[in-house]
Design a protein around this motif. Structure first.
Motif, short mmCIF file in Angstrom:
data_model
loop_
_atom_site.label_atom_id
_atom_site.label_comp_id
_atom_site.label_asym_id
_atom_site.label_seq_id
_atom_site.Cartn_x
_atom_site.Cartn_y
_atom_site.Cartn_z
N GLY A 66 8.42 -35.44 -43.17
CA GLY A 66 7.47 -34.74 -44.02
C GLY A 66 7.99 -34.58 -45.43
O GLY A 66 7.24 -34.74 -46.41
N LEU A 67 9.28 -34.26 -45.56
CA LEU A 67 9.88 -34.11 -46.88
C LEU A 67 9.83 -35.43 -47.65
O LEU A 67 9.52 -35.45 -48.85
N ARG A 68 10.12 -36.53 -46.96
CA ARG A 68 10.06 -37.83 -47.64
C ARG A 68 8.64 -38.18 -48.06
O ARG A 68 8.40 -38.68 -49.16
N LEU A 69 7.67 -37.89 -47.18
CA LEU A 69 6.28 -38.20 -47.50
C LEU A 69 5.77 -37.39 -48.69
O LEU A 69 5.05 -37.91 -49.54
N VAL A 70 6.11 -36.11 -48.74
CA VAL A 70 5.67 -35.28 -49.87
C VAL A 70 6.31 -35.78 -51.16
O VAL A 70 5.64 -35.91 -52.19
N GLY A 71 7.61 -36.07 -51.10
CA GLY A 71 8.27 -36.62 -52.28
C GLY A 71 7.67 -37.95 -52.71
O GLY A 71 7.48 -38.21 -53.90
N HIS A 72 7.33 -38.79 -51.73
CA HIS A 72 6.71 -40.08 -52.03
C HIS A 72 5.34 -39.89 -52.67
O HIS A 72 4.99 -40.60 -53.62
N ALA A 73 4.55 -38.94 -52.16
CA ALA A 73 3.23 -38.68 -52.72
C ALA A 73 3.32 -38.23 -54.17
O ALA A 73 2.55 -38.66 -55.03
#
Length: 265
Positions: A66-73
């Motif tokens: 989730g942390l990676r996805l939010v950062g990616h977004a």
């Protein structure tokens, strides 16, 4: 302040232009959600079959992803347009940008609005929320501040990687393949604890392609999984790594722009 006002106005115009075609706008949002939802499904199956990965619980693995996805977004929202640089160079549009008073990189970053990122962000926040709900940890104020810094650092780090690759476009080199390669590797390995990978891959993810800084290392601080030694120090400094990498990539990018000679050389 004039640059900031111009940036806000250009962003608003880009969003309004995308919303003129509301069907396409809605499909872009749905595309972002569906594309990233496959990860949510895969993670659910993974943590159901394997309760722990490299010493990390299922909830903690959800938190990393989730942390990676939010950062990616956040990266896609603010920096993904650097991938358009080869097309802008090939079409001769960069010359027009050079005549305008705004900084060149600012104009490239504001050249369009990435609507799909909102879908990415929705899924990322969902996965992160699941991880926070399952992971057994408290959340004092400093962890919340570190979480915000970690997301910003992850976005800047991914932006730095793509910005450095896009510099090749000033020499009229097609950067599509290396940019896609870097994006796929960041997505493939950044969602999981690097402790499950062999040592050569661990070294690559903390040096050559620093995907570990986008989620695993900051998550180890937030979830109390920090190890001693070098990895522990890197984990604490992980948000700063994104800032330093972006500043270095920005300098490299403008050095490439200074040597740009136009379409055809």
């Amino acid at each position: 302040m004039s640059v900031l006002r111009s940036a806000v106005r250009l962003t608003a115009l880009n969003v309004r232009a995308r919303m003129e075609y509301r069907g396409e706008f809605a499909l872009s949002l749905v595309h972002g959600v569906l594309w990233q939802s496959s990860l949510l499904l895969f993670l659910t199956v993974l943590v159901t079959r394997f309760p722990g990965l490299g010493g990390w619980t299922g909830g903690q693995v959800f938190f990393i992803a989730g942390l990676r996805l939010v950062g990616h977004a956040v990266y896609v929202i603010f920096f993904d347009t650097v991938a358009d640089l080869p097309r802008l160079v090939q079409e001769g549009r960069i010359e027009g940008y050079l005549l305008r008073p705004l900084p060149l990189l600012t104009q490239v970053l504001l050249s369009s609005a990435r609507v799909t990122a909102l879908g990415d962000l929705a899924v990322g926040l969902t996965v992160l929320g699941i991880g926070i709900g399952i992971a057994d940890t408290s959340w004092p104020w400093w962890k919340l501040a570190f979480l915000v810094a970690a997301v910003a650092g992850a976005a800047l780090l991914e932006g730095a990687v793509q910005l450095a690759i896009s510099t090749l476009a000033f020499r009229q080199v097609d950067t599509g393949t290396p940019a896609m390669w870097a994006d796929e590797l960041m997505a493939s390995f950044g969602n999981y604890p690097i402790t499950i990978f062999p040592m050569p891959l661990k070294l690559m993810l903390t040096t050559v392609l620093p995907a570990a800084y986008t989620a695993f290392l900051p998550a180890s601080v937030l979830l109390g999984q920090t190890q001693g030694g070098v990895l522990g120090a890197l984990a604490i400094a992980s948000p700063a790594a994104g800032v330093l990498a972006f500043l270095a990539a920005r300098r490299l990018w403008y050095a490439g722009a200074a040597r740009y000679e136009g379409v055809g050389g």
